[in-house]
Write a protein that holds these residues in place. Structure first.
Motif, PDB file in Angstrom:
ATOM      1  N   LEU A 243      -6.052  -1.362  -3.164  1.00 27.25           N
ATOM      2  CA  LEU A 243      -4.964  -0.638  -3.823  1.00 27.25           C
ATOM      3  C   LEU A 243      -5.453   0.650  -4.474  1.00 27.25           C
ATOM      4  O   LEU A 243      -4.706   1.631  -4.558  1.00 27.25           O
ATOM      5  CB  LEU A 243      -4.308  -1.526  -4.885  1.00 27.25           C
ATOM      6  CG  LEU A 243      -3.687  -2.822  -4.390  1.00 27.25           C
ATOM      7  CD1 LEU A 243      -3.055  -3.577  -5.539  1.00 27.25           C
ATOM      8  CD2 LEU A 243      -2.657  -2.553  -3.312  1.00 27.25           C
ATOM      9  N   MET A 244      -6.699   0.653  -4.921  1.00 24.43           N
ATOM     10  CA  MET A 244      -7.201   1.807  -5.662  1.00 24.43           C
ATOM     11  C   MET A 244      -7.518   3.011  -4.777  1.00 24.43           C
ATOM     12  O   MET A 244      -7.306   4.151  -5.195  1.00 24.43           O
ATOM     13  CB  MET A 244      -8.418   1.397  -6.487  1.00 24.43           C
ATOM     14  CG  MET A 244      -8.055   0.411  -7.597  1.00 24.43           C
ATOM     15  SD  MET A 244      -9.475  -0.262  -8.453  1.00 24.43           S
ATOM     16  CE  MET A 244     -10.021   1.166  -9.347  1.00 24.43           C
ATOM     17  N   VAL A 245      -7.988   2.779  -3.565  1.00 28.17           N
ATOM     18  CA  VAL A 245      -8.294   3.914  -2.670  1.00 28.17           C
ATOM     19  C   VAL A 245      -7.017   4.663  -2.270  1.00 28.17           C
ATOM     20  O   VAL A 245      -6.961   5.899  -2.378  1.00 28.17           O
ATOM     21  CB  VAL A 245      -9.117   3.461  -1.446  1.00 28.17           C
ATOM     22  CG1 VAL A 245      -9.200   4.557  -0.405  1.00 28.17           C
ATOM     23  CG2 VAL A 245     -10.513   3.031  -1.880  1.00 28.17           C
TER      24      VAL A 245
ATOM     25  N   LEU B  52      -3.451 -10.807  -7.017  1.00 30.43           N
ATOM     26  CA  LEU B  52      -2.980 -11.062  -5.654  1.00 30.43           C
ATOM     27  C   LEU B  52      -4.104 -11.536  -4.728  1.00 30.43           C
ATOM     28  O   LEU B  52      -3.892 -11.709  -3.529  1.00 30.43           O
ATOM     29  CB  LEU B  52      -2.348  -9.792  -5.074  1.00 30.43           C
ATOM     30  CG  LEU B  52      -1.079  -9.307  -5.744  1.00 30.43           C
ATOM     31  CD1 LEU B  52      -0.659  -7.954  -5.178  1.00 30.43           C
ATOM     32  CD2 LEU B  52       0.035 -10.328  -5.588  1.00 30.43           C
ATOM     33  N   LYS B  53      -5.306 -11.708  -5.314  1.00 27.30           N
ATOM     34  CA  LYS B  53      -6.486 -12.137  -4.555  1.00 27.30           C
ATOM     35  C   LYS B  53      -6.851 -11.137  -3.447  1.00 27.30           C
ATOM     36  O   LYS B  53      -7.164 -11.514  -2.327  1.00 27.30           O
ATOM     37  CB  LYS B  53      -6.305 -13.548  -4.010  1.00 27.30           C
ATOM     38  CG  LYS B  53      -6.182 -14.593  -5.103  1.00 27.30           C
ATOM     39  CD  LYS B  53      -6.055 -15.974  -4.552  1.00 27.30           C
ATOM     40  CE  LYS B  53      -5.991 -17.063  -5.567  1.00 27.30           C
ATOM     41  NZ  LYS B  53      -5.447 -16.869  -6.841  1.00 27.30           N
TER      42      LYS B  53
ATOM     43  N   ILE C 262       0.816  -1.219   0.000  1.00 27.58           N
ATOM     44  CA  ILE C 262       0.000   0.000   0.000  1.00 27.58           C
ATOM     45  C   ILE C 262       0.852   1.273   0.000  1.00 27.58           C
ATOM     46  O   ILE C 262       0.639   2.154  -0.833  1.00 27.58           O
ATOM     47  CB  ILE C 262      -1.025  -0.023   1.158  1.00 27.58           C
ATOM     48  CG1 ILE C 262      -2.081  -1.087   0.852  1.00 27.58           C
ATOM     49  CG2 ILE C 262      -1.666   1.344   1.363  1.00 27.58           C
ATOM     50  CD1 ILE C 262      -3.062  -1.330   1.965  1.00 27.58           C
ATOM     51  N   PRO C 263       1.851   1.404   0.890  1.00 30.46           N
ATOM     52  CA  PRO C 263       2.670   2.627   0.813  1.00 30.46           C
ATOM     53  C   PRO C 263       3.493   2.711  -0.479  1.00 30.46           C
ATOM     54  O   PRO C 263       3.747   3.806  -0.980  1.00 30.46           O
ATOM     55  CB  PRO C 263       3.579   2.566   2.036  1.00 30.46           C
ATOM     56  CG  PRO C 263       3.378   1.259   2.663  1.00 30.46           C
ATOM     57  CD  PRO C 263       2.176   0.617   2.078  1.00 30.46           C
TER      58      PRO C 263
ATOM     59  N   LEU D 223      -4.650  -0.858 -13.956  1.00 30.54           N
ATOM     60  CA  LEU D 223      -3.500  -1.705 -13.624  1.00 30.54           C
ATOM     61  C   LEU D 223      -3.580  -2.198 -12.180  1.00 30.54           C
ATOM     62  O   LEU D 223      -3.299  -3.370 -11.884  1.00 30.54           O
ATOM     63  CB  LEU D 223      -2.191  -0.937 -13.827  1.00 30.54           C
ATOM     64  CG  LEU D 223      -1.870  -0.511 -15.242  1.00 30.54           C
ATOM     65  CD1 LEU D 223      -0.657   0.406 -15.262  1.00 30.54           C
ATOM     66  CD2 LEU D 223      -1.645  -1.712 -16.122  1.00 30.54           C
ATOM     67  N   LEU D 224      -3.964  -1.318 -11.277  1.00 28.11           N
ATOM     68  CA  LEU D 224      -4.084  -1.707  -9.871  1.00 28.11           C
ATOM     69  C   LEU D 224      -5.230  -2.693  -9.657  1.00 28.11           C
ATOM     70  O   LEU D 224      -5.114  -3.607  -8.834  1.00 28.11           O
ATOM     71  CB  LEU D 224      -4.274  -0.473  -8.987  1.00 28.11           C
ATOM     72  CG  LEU D 224      -3.073   0.447  -8.869  1.00 28.11           C
ATOM     73  CD1 LEU D 224      -3.419   1.675  -8.056  1.00 28.11           C
ATOM     74  CD2 LEU D 224      -1.885  -0.283  -8.267  1.00 28.11           C
ATOM     75  N   ALA D 225      -6.319  -2.522 -10.392  1.00 27.16           N
ATOM     76  CA  ALA D 225      -7.451  -3.446 -10.262  1.00 27.16           C
ATOM     77  C   ALA D 225      -7.027  -4.858 -10.671  1.00 27.16           C
ATOM     78  O   ALA D 225      -7.324  -5.833  -9.967  1.00 27.16           O
ATOM     79  CB  ALA D 225      -8.627  -2.966 -11.109  1.00 27.16           C
ATOM     80  N   LYS D 226      -6.332  -4.976 -11.776  1.00 29.28           N
ATOM     81  CA  LYS D 226      -5.869  -6.298 -12.239  1.00 29.28           C
ATOM     82  C   LYS D 226      -4.795  -6.868 -11.309  1.00 29.28           C
ATOM     83  O   LYS D 226      -4.761  -8.068 -11.057  1.00 29.28           O
ATOM     84  CB  LYS D 226      -5.332  -6.209 -13.669  1.00 29.28           C
ATOM     85  CG  LYS D 226      -6.400  -5.985 -14.687  1.00 29.28           C
ATOM     86  CD  LYS D 226      -7.351  -7.168 -14.727  1.00 29.28           C
ATOM     87  CE  LYS D 226      -8.411  -6.968 -15.782  1.00 29.28           C
ATOM     88  NZ  LYS D 226      -9.419  -8.028 -15.765  1.00 29.28           N
TER      89      LYS D 226
END
Length: 102
Positions: free
Chosen positions: A50-52, A43-44, A9-10, A35-38
């Protein structure tokens, strides 16, 4: 090897925050979010994990005059040297990334 979430996350927030120094916030979001959604799916993880943080980090454009119009206006006055803008902006970016990661 699985990348630990407390580090992922960081890392995402920092990468997006520093990318927005050179590109528009909207363009960064439009490129990075899919990209972050995929990546999250692979990574399940829930994609919002990741998106927030990335969405919040898109607003951290403090270092350079090209980052946002208010930065350009402040720099154009001649009262704020680029070295000070960069240093203070870097500190603000770091604080923002830490707060997003908490």
């Amino acid at each position: 090897a699985h990348f630990p979430l407390w580090l992922l996350i960081p890392t995402v927030a920092a990468a997006v925050a520093f990318l927005t120094e050179f590109t528009s916030n909207t363009a960064t979001a439009n490129v990075v979010f899919p990209l972050l959604a995929k990546t999250a799916e692979a990574l399940k993880l829930a994609p919002l994990m990741l998106m927030v943080p990335a969405a919040l980090a898109c607003s951290f454009a403090f270092m350079l005059p090209v980052a946002t119009p208010p930065n350009a206006i402040a720099y154009s006055t001649g009262l704020v040297p680029l070295s000070q803008m960069f240093l203070r902006g870097f500190i603000l970016n770091c604080i923002g990334v830490i707060l997003v990661a908490i």
